[in-house]
Design a protein around this motif. Structure first.
Motif, PDB file in Angstrom:
ATOM      1  N   THR A  10       0.865  -1.188   0.000  1.00 51.27           N
ATOM      2  CA  THR A  10       0.000   0.000   0.000  1.00 51.27           C
ATOM      3  C   THR A  10       0.897   1.232   0.000  1.00 51.27           C
ATOM      4  N   VAL A  11       0.323   2.386   0.262  1.00 55.66           N
ATOM      5  CA  VAL A  11       1.109   3.613   0.330  1.00 55.66           C
ATOM      6  C   VAL A  11       1.668   3.825   1.735  1.00 55.66           C
ATOM      7  N   ASN A  12       0.949   3.342   2.753  1.00 57.81           N
ATOM      8  CA  ASN A  12       1.411   3.512   4.131  1.00 57.81           C
ATOM      9  C   ASN A  12       0.987   2.319   4.986  1.00 57.81           C
ATOM     10  N   ALA A  13       1.539   2.256   6.182  1.00 59.29           N
ATOM     11  CA  ALA A  13       1.289   1.114   7.061  1.00 59.29           C
ATOM     12  C   ALA A  13      -0.157   1.057   7.540  1.00 59.29           C
ATOM     13  N   ALA A  14      -0.777   2.222   7.738  1.00 61.44           N
ATOM     14  CA  ALA A  14      -2.172   2.225   8.201  1.00 61.44           C
ATOM     15  C   ALA A  14      -3.071   1.500   7.208  1.00 61.44           C
ATOM     16  N   GLN A  15      -2.821   1.683   5.928  1.00 62.39           N
ATOM     17  CA  GLN A  15      -3.611   0.993   4.907  1.00 62.39           C
ATOM     18  C   GLN A  15      -3.373  -0.513   4.952  1.00 62.39           C
ATOM     19  N   THR A  16      -2.121  -0.924   5.106  1.00 62.18           N
ATOM     20  CA  THR A  16      -1.831  -2.356   5.177  1.00 62.18           C
ATOM     21  C   THR A  16      -2.471  -2.979   6.405  1.00 62.18           C
ATOM     22  N   ARG A  17      -2.416  -2.276   7.528  1.00 62.71           N
ATOM     23  CA  ARG A  17      -3.063  -2.790   8.746  1.00 62.71           C
ATOM     24  C   ARG A  17      -4.567  -2.961   8.539  1.00 62.71           C
ATOM     25  N   ALA A  18      -5.178  -2.007   7.853  1.00 64.97           N
ATOM     26  CA  ALA A  18      -6.621  -2.084   7.608  1.00 64.97           C
ATOM     27  C   ALA A  18      -6.963  -3.272   6.702  1.00 64.97           C
ATOM     28  N   LEU A  19      -6.135  -3.520   5.698  1.00 58.10           N
ATOM     29  CA  LEU A  19      -6.366  -4.674   4.815  1.00 58.10           C
ATOM     30  C   LEU A  19      -6.196  -5.982   5.576  1.00 58.10           C
ATOM     31  N   ALA A  20      -5.166  -6.046   6.415  1.00 55.12           N
ATOM     32  CA  ALA A  20      -4.934  -7.258   7.204  1.00 55.12           C
ATOM     33  C   ALA A  20      -6.113  -7.522   8.134  1.00 55.12           C
ATOM     34  N   ALA A  21      -6.647  -6.459   8.738  1.00 54.23           N
ATOM     35  CA  ALA A  21      -7.796  -6.614   9.631  1.00 54.23           C
ATOM     36  C   ALA A  21      -9.023  -7.086   8.857  1.00 54.23           C
ATOM     37  N   LYS A  22      -9.225  -6.554   7.669  1.00 60.20           N
ATOM     38  CA  LYS A  22     -10.371  -6.959   6.848  1.00 60.20           C
ATOM     39  C   LYS A  22     -10.231  -8.415   6.418  1.00 60.20           C
ATOM     40  N   ALA A  23      -9.026  -8.818   6.028  1.00 57.03           N
ATOM     41  CA  ALA A  23      -8.801 -10.207   5.632  1.00 57.03           C
ATOM     42  C   ALA A  23      -9.091 -11.155   6.795  1.00 57.03           C
ATOM     43  N   LYS A  24      -8.668 -10.763   7.985  1.00 57.01           N
ATOM     44  CA  LYS A  24      -8.931 -11.594   9.167  1.00 57.01           C
ATOM     45  C   LYS A  24     -10.422 -11.665   9.462  1.00 57.01           C
ATOM     46  N   GLU A  25     -11.093 -10.518   9.362  1.00 57.36           N
ATOM     47  CA  GLU A  25     -12.543 -10.463   9.594  1.00 57.36           C
ATOM     48  C   GLU A  25     -13.288 -11.386   8.631  1.00 57.36           C
ATOM     49  N   LYS A  26     -12.838 -11.409   7.381  1.00 55.91           N
ATOM     50  CA  LYS A  26     -13.511 -12.184   6.340  1.00 55.91           C
ATOM     51  C   LYS A  26     -12.948 -13.609   6.196  1.00 55.91           C
ATOM     52  N   ASP A  27     -11.900 -13.930   6.992  1.00 54.61           N
ATOM     53  CA  ASP A  27     -11.250 -15.236   6.927  1.00 54.61           C
ATOM     54  C   ASP A  27     -10.718 -15.519   5.521  1.00 54.61           C
ATOM     55  N   LEU A  28      -9.970 -14.544   4.983  1.00 52.73           N
ATOM     56  CA  LEU A  28      -9.448 -14.639   3.620  1.00 52.73           C
ATOM     57  C   LEU A  28      -7.923 -14.624   3.605  1.00 52.73           C
TER      58      LEU A  28
END
Length: 400
Positions: A114-132
């Motif tokens: 991503t462009v910054n760490a906050a975006q990567t953290r948000a994607l990681a959280a979404k992937a975990k939420e969705k079990d992806l």
């Protein structure tokens, strides 16, 4: 022996890197000794037109029944897709990856994540939420050459790594090559500059040799000191960035270790394209490991030990082979006939993870991807480099 599992890919974007990846993806995995998975392309999408997606599928030799879409929204709704490869500029990765994850799709996303760490953290959280499954496509980590280098380190042949030099620079003339300032390498609206596009490979070598090889329960984030030179035409992209990293380590593991990661748009790792000087040097008290450029696709290593031992190794890349009439490459240059680019190994890892039910990459998990993004955030902060709000934001959806 069980038959290989076929993983069905969707390709999001149809530019040069997508074409290179897709051609590699469709090479028979047995040519590189992989027998547990196979790959097929079931769909591709271009944001500009369905026609462009259709041409992309033809150009890459994708199956004739693969679907072409004229929007990413249509792609993520395709029920036949197991995983989506994202090949847009990194300025768009966050919005594109979030679109895929929200639609329930596993994701392999090009670097920089991503462009910054906050975006990567948000994607990681979404992937975990969705079990992806979610993985950054740092292809170099999955090369047999890289595995060999890490194994050399953990075997102790050079002793505890004390220092790493890593450079990835391209010797362009940006004022002439990208004179209109719109190219992704210099355009602030595409998070342009050397750091995110080229420097990620310098940091990849630092982290995979000096961080990833440490025990998971004791390794610590590095301290960061950075110097950044702005690119004159835009002022909102870096022409060159140098990062000094100090990795804390217990005394019994060798104590603190240092690394210097460098990148530049204007000067070369090896002048004249000769690639005759090591771009990466991994040093310990018993010797050093040298990796020759390009950092992203190296094919040569040298081990030099204190006792006088020198071990040179060549790492040719597999593929369909000579006589196949098949070619792949990137940026206007082709590899030798039948020789793959090397992007298939990261695809094999992603496919294997899906088969085994894993949710992140084997050689770079999401926590490490986030940490590397944090290092780049700190380098940009120290250098005063900020991109437009619309591409730094964690809001979703945002129209770019």
């Amino acid at each position: 022996m069980s038959s290989p599992k076929t993983i069905r890919w969707g390709i999001l974007a149809t530019g040069g890197i997508a074409q290179t990846f897709t051609k590699d993806l469709l090479v028979d995995p047995t040519t590189r000794g992989v027998t547990n998975v196979k790959h097929t392309v079931v769909a591709a999408a271009s944001s500009s037109s369905k026609t462009r997606a259709e041409q992309f599928l033809k150009d890459t030799g994708s199956p004739s029944d693969a679907k072409a879409y004229g929007s990413y929204d249509e792609l993520v709704k395709d029920a036949n897709i197991d995983i989506i490869y994202i090949a847009t500029p990194h300025s768009h990765h966050y919005q594109n990856a979030m679109l895929c994850l929200e639609a329930g799709k596993n994701v392999l996303c090009e670097k920089a994540f991503t462009v910054n760490a906050a975006q990567t953290r948000a994607l990681a959280a979404k992937a975990k939420e969705k079990d992806l499954f979610l993985m950054e496509a740092v292809w170099t980590r999955y090369f047999p050459l890289s595995i060999y280098v890490r194994d050399l380190i953990t075997s102790g042949r050079i002793g505890p790594v004390a220092r790493v030099f890593a450079d990835n620079s391209m010797a362009s003339n940006p004022e002439e090559t990208w004179s209109d300032g719109k190219n992704r390498m210099v355009n602030p609206d595409l998070a342009g500059g050397a750091l995110l596009d080229l420097g990620i490979y310098s940091l990849t070598w630092v982290f995979q040799t000096l961080y990833h090889t440490q025990p998971v329960d004791t390794r610590q984030p590095p301290k960061v000191l950075a110097a950044l030179k702005s690119y004159g035409q835009t002022g909102s992209a870096d022409e060159a960035t140098t990062i000094l990293l100090t990795f804390p380590r217990p005394a019994e593991a060798g104590g603190d270790a240092h690394a210097i990661a460098t990148t530049s748009l204007r000067i070369a790792t090896a002048p004249g394209g000769k690639d005759d000087v090591p771009g990466i040097r991994i040093q310990g008290p018993k010797g050093e490991i040298q990796v020759f450029p390009p950092a992203f696709r190296p094919t040569r290593t040298r081990l030099v030990l204190k006792d006088g031992t020198v071990e040179d190794k060549q790492w040719p890349l597999p593929g369909p082979g000579k006589g196949s009439g098949w070619y792949n490459g990137f940026g206007g240059s082709l590899q030798s006939e039948g020789e793959g680019q090397g992007m298939f190994w990261e695809a094999d890892e992603a496919a294997t993870a899906l088969v085994e039910g894993k949710k992140e990459g084997k050689y770079e998990g999401l926590a490490e991807s986030i940490l590397i993004m944090e290092v780049m955030d700190e380098a940009r902060k120290q250098g005063g480099l900020v991109y437009p709000d619309k591409i730094e934001t964690t809001e979703y959806p945002v129209q770019l």
